[in-house]
Design a protein around this motif. Structure first.
Motif, PDB file in Angstrom:
ATOM      1  N   THR A   1      39.737 -50.582 -10.255  1.00  4.94           N
ATOM      2  CA  THR A   1      39.116 -50.154 -10.952  1.00  4.94           C
ATOM      3  C   THR A   1      37.574 -49.189 -10.128  1.00  4.94           C
ATOM      4  N   VAL A   2      37.196 -48.268 -11.029  1.00  2.00           N
ATOM      5  CA  VAL A   2      36.555 -46.827  -9.930  1.00  2.00           C
ATOM      6  C   VAL A   2      35.259 -47.519 -11.358  1.00  2.00           C
ATOM      7  N   PHE A   3      34.041 -47.550  -9.830  1.00  3.44           N
ATOM      8  CA  PHE A   3      32.489 -47.766 -10.845  1.00  3.44           C
ATOM      9  C   PHE A   3      32.266 -46.772 -11.006  1.00  3.44           C
ATOM     10  N   ASN A   4      31.689 -45.850 -11.896  1.00  5.16           N
ATOM     11  CA  ASN A   4      31.206 -44.799 -11.834  1.00  5.16           C
ATOM     12  C   ASN A   4      30.028 -45.054 -12.254  1.00  5.16           C
ATOM     13  N   ARG A   5      28.374 -45.265 -11.257  1.00  6.35           N
ATOM     14  CA  ARG A   5      27.363 -45.999 -10.923  1.00  6.35           C
ATOM     15  C   ARG A   5      27.843 -47.044 -10.987  1.00  6.35           C
ATOM     16  N   SER A   6      27.017 -48.087 -10.594  1.00  4.66           N
ATOM     17  CA  SER A   6      27.209 -49.537  -9.950  1.00  4.66           C
ATOM     18  C   SER A   6      26.157 -50.445 -10.452  1.00  4.66           C
ATOM     19  N   HIS A   7      26.584 -51.371  -9.975  1.00  7.20           N
ATOM     20  CA  HIS A   7      25.021 -52.705  -9.381  1.00  7.20           C
ATOM     21  C   HIS A   7      23.876 -51.527  -8.840  1.00  7.20           C
ATOM     22  N   TYR A   8      24.433 -50.848  -7.413  1.00  3.82           N
ATOM     23  CA  TYR A   8      23.389 -51.061  -7.175  1.00  3.82           C
ATOM     24  C   TYR A   8      22.437 -49.460  -8.092  1.00  3.82           C
ATOM     25  N   GLU A   9      22.629 -49.186  -9.061  1.00  3.66           N
ATOM     26  CA  GLU A   9      21.019 -48.710 -10.280  1.00  3.66           C
ATOM     27  C   GLU A   9      20.026 -49.709 -10.421  1.00  3.66           C
ATOM     28  N   ASP A  10      20.814 -50.916  -9.846  1.00  2.26           N
ATOM     29  CA  ASP A  10      19.283 -52.358 -10.057  1.00  2.26           C
ATOM     30  C   ASP A  10      18.692 -51.679  -8.052  1.00  2.26           C
ATOM     31  N   VAL A  11      19.641 -51.037  -7.537  1.00  2.00           N
ATOM     32  CA  VAL A  11      18.205 -51.392  -6.121  1.00  2.00           C
ATOM     33  C   VAL A  11      18.038 -49.338  -5.669  1.00  2.00           C
ATOM     34  N   LEU A  12      18.183 -48.814  -7.214  1.00  2.00           N
ATOM     35  CA  LEU A  12      18.269 -46.819  -7.274  1.00  2.00           C
ATOM     36  C   LEU A  12      16.926 -46.605  -7.914  1.00  2.00           C
ATOM     37  N   VAL A  13      17.590 -46.692  -9.314  1.00  2.00           N
ATOM     38  CA  VAL A  13      17.009 -45.975 -10.602  1.00  2.00           C
ATOM     39  C   VAL A  13      15.665 -46.874 -10.696  1.00  2.00           C
ATOM     40  N   VAL A  14      16.437 -47.851 -10.765  1.00  2.00           N
ATOM     41  CA  VAL A  14      15.166 -49.001 -10.965  1.00  2.00           C
ATOM     42  C   VAL A  14      14.104 -49.602  -9.899  1.00  2.00           C
ATOM     43  N   ARG A  15      14.822 -49.561  -8.758  1.00  2.00           N
ATOM     44  CA  ARG A  15      13.076 -49.237  -7.565  1.00  2.00           C
ATOM     45  C   ARG A  15      11.895 -47.934  -7.620  1.00  2.00           C
ATOM     46  N   VAL A  16      12.871 -46.372  -8.299  1.00  2.00           N
ATOM     47  CA  VAL A  16      12.118 -45.228  -7.935  1.00  2.00           C
ATOM     48  C   VAL A  16      10.698 -45.253  -9.072  1.00  2.00           C
ATOM     49  N   HIS A  17      11.748 -45.610 -10.235  1.00  2.00           N
ATOM     50  CA  HIS A  17      11.008 -45.592 -11.032  1.00  2.00           C
ATOM     51  C   HIS A  17      10.416 -46.743 -11.340  1.00  2.00           C
ATOM     52  N   LYS A  18      10.207 -48.326 -10.706  1.00  2.00           N
ATOM     53  CA  LYS A  18       9.563 -49.299 -10.853  1.00  2.00           C
ATOM     54  C   LYS A  18       9.531 -49.967 -12.285  1.00  2.00           C
ATOM     55  N   LEU A  19      11.183 -49.962 -12.492  1.00  2.00           N
ATOM     56  CA  LEU A  19      11.284 -50.510 -13.718  1.00  2.00           C
ATOM     57  C   LEU A  19      11.064 -52.456 -13.785  1.00  2.00           C
TER      58      LEU A  19
ATOM     59  N   GLU B   1      13.842 -35.307 -12.544  1.00  2.00           N
ATOM     60  CA  GLU B   1      14.641 -36.940 -12.205  1.00  2.00           C
ATOM     61  C   GLU B   1      14.430 -35.668 -10.116  1.00  2.00           C
ATOM     62  N   ARG B   2      14.668 -34.820 -10.327  1.00  2.00           N
ATOM     63  CA  ARG B   2      14.448 -33.607  -9.055  1.00  2.00           C
ATOM     64  C   ARG B   2      13.667 -34.159  -8.133  1.00  2.00           C
ATOM     65  N   GLU B   3      12.552 -34.544  -8.639  1.00  2.00           N
ATOM     66  CA  GLU B   3      10.690 -34.501  -8.885  1.00  2.00           C
ATOM     67  C   GLU B   3      10.747 -35.719  -7.525  1.00  2.00           C
ATOM     68  N   TYR B   4      11.598 -36.292  -8.101  1.00  2.00           N
ATOM     69  CA  TYR B   4      11.762 -37.875  -7.514  1.00  2.00           C
ATOM     70  C   TYR B   4      13.567 -37.891  -5.726  1.00  2.00           C
ATOM     71  N   TRP B   5      13.330 -36.691  -5.358  1.00  2.00           N
ATOM     72  CA  TRP B   5      14.344 -37.006  -4.694  1.00  2.00           C
ATOM     73  C   TRP B   5      14.080 -36.989  -3.404  1.00  2.00           C
ATOM     74  N   ASP B   6      13.281 -37.608  -3.457  1.00  2.00           N
ATOM     75  CA  ASP B   6      13.134 -38.010  -1.195  1.00  2.00           C
ATOM     76  C   ASP B   6      13.184 -39.092  -2.273  1.00  2.00           C
TER      77      ASP B   6
END
Ligand code: AMP
Ligand code: MG
Length: 306
Positions: free
Chosen positions: A120-138, A201-206
């Motif tokens: 199975t190939v995951f296109n995005r994954s559980h890692y979003e929950d420490v990426l976008v979720v962290r960056v946007h303080k969800l 989202e480019r503003e959050y690159w760093d």
């Protein structure tokens, strides 16, 4: 070159993404120089997947993560073209639905991990929950910061049950991302992919890069390694990903299972009779008969010499 080694983030090491050149292309002068190897890898992946299905022992989970425009879709297109669709699936993870939000973040992940003999190939994954979720303080920091250990425990469990996990971060730079967004603008067949959020989202690159550094550094183990793939050149990215998959699957030392029935019986019972009925080479003996006769002949010869 052993690519599995070169781009593998070793357990416990802190990755420095600024030191990995997204335009790296090894000793290859250009795409044309890599074409033969790309074709060879695809061919080998086809063979290895056929073996994997037959053995029905290993599961393979391929995790793809990247910044927007990083080439997840293109990689999937390339790698999956080598596979028999019956043995593999691709799952994309978007903003969680209401039902998914009502569960823990691994719920939607665990139920689509590969069964034995499948990939199975995951296109995005559980890692979003420490990426976008962290960056946007969800979620609050004390929630996402515990997730690295939770993810490690989850992946360890999968590995203990026979799943090989291979995680790729497709590493592009900010300029390449903008070039790709511009290509989308200019290409009618790609315009549908454009979203305003790609640009905002480019503003959050760093912040994203920092979140990736932590996710990759904290969650790379031999049982579930992260690979950082220089991905500004699409052909180099495809070559590296396919090469690492080939090396990973070859490491399993797979073998076709022994037939579960006696083939000589099958040959004799069905093929000899059918051949006779059809008047086709009916007199041709089956292999085992020839071998038996030859053995007898040798024994007789030996006796005579005495
Ligand atoms: P795409 O891959 O371009 O279709 O976009 C999917 C979107 O879903 C991306 O913007 C992701 O950041 C977002 N996404 C994926 N997983 C999560 C998650 N667990 N929480 C919030 N957003 C997510
Ligand atoms: Mg997108």
């Amino acid at each position: 070159m052993n690519f599995t080694d070169q781009f593998h983030i070793k357990t416990g090491s802190k990755v420095d993404l600024r030191k990995i050149d997204p335009s790296f292309q090894g000793d290859y002068e250009n795409e044309a120089a890599a074409v033969d190897e790309l074709a060879k890898n695809s061919q080998r992946l086809t063979e290895l997947q056929a073996l994997m299905t037959a053995e029905n022992k290993h599961s393979l989970l391929i995790v793809l993560q990247a910044m927007d425009g990083g080439g997840k879709d293109g990689t999937i297109n390339h790698v999956m073209a080598a596979m028999n669709p019956q043995g593999c699936s691709v799952v994309g993870f978007k903003v969680p639905t209401a039902e998914e939000m009502a569960h823990d973040y691994l719920w939607r992940i665990h139920k689509v991990t590969p069964a034995k003999g499948r990939m199975t190939v995951f296109n995005r994954s559980h890692y979003e929950d420490v990426l976008v979720v962290r960056v946007h303080k969800l979620v609050p920091v004390d929630v996402w910061s515990k997730r690295y250990n939770e993810i490690n425990a989850f992946e360890r469990g999968l590995a203990n049950s026979g799943t090989t996990i291979v995680k790729f971060f497709l590493h592009i730079d900010k300029e390449e991302q903008l070039r790709r967004f511009k290509d989308r603008l200019d290409e009618p067949a790609k315009q549908w992919k454009i979203s305003d959020s790609d640009y905002t989202e480019r503003e959050y690159w760093d912040d994203y890069q920092q979140a990736y550094v932590d996710a990759i550094s904290k969650c790379s183990f031999n049982y579930a390694p992260w690979y950082v793939i220089p991905a500004n050149h699409k052909w180099f990215r495809n070559l590296m990903v396919s090469q690492i998959l080939v090396e990973t699957m070859e490491g399993w030392k797979m073998k076709y299972p022994e037939p579960s029935i006696d083939l000589s019986v099958i040959r004799q019972k069905y093929h000899a009779e059918v051949a006779e009925e059809l008047g086709l080479a009916a007199s041709e003996p089956v292999v085992e008969e020839v071998q038996a006769k030859e053995k007898k002949g040798k024994k007789k010869g030996k006796k005579k010499k005495k």
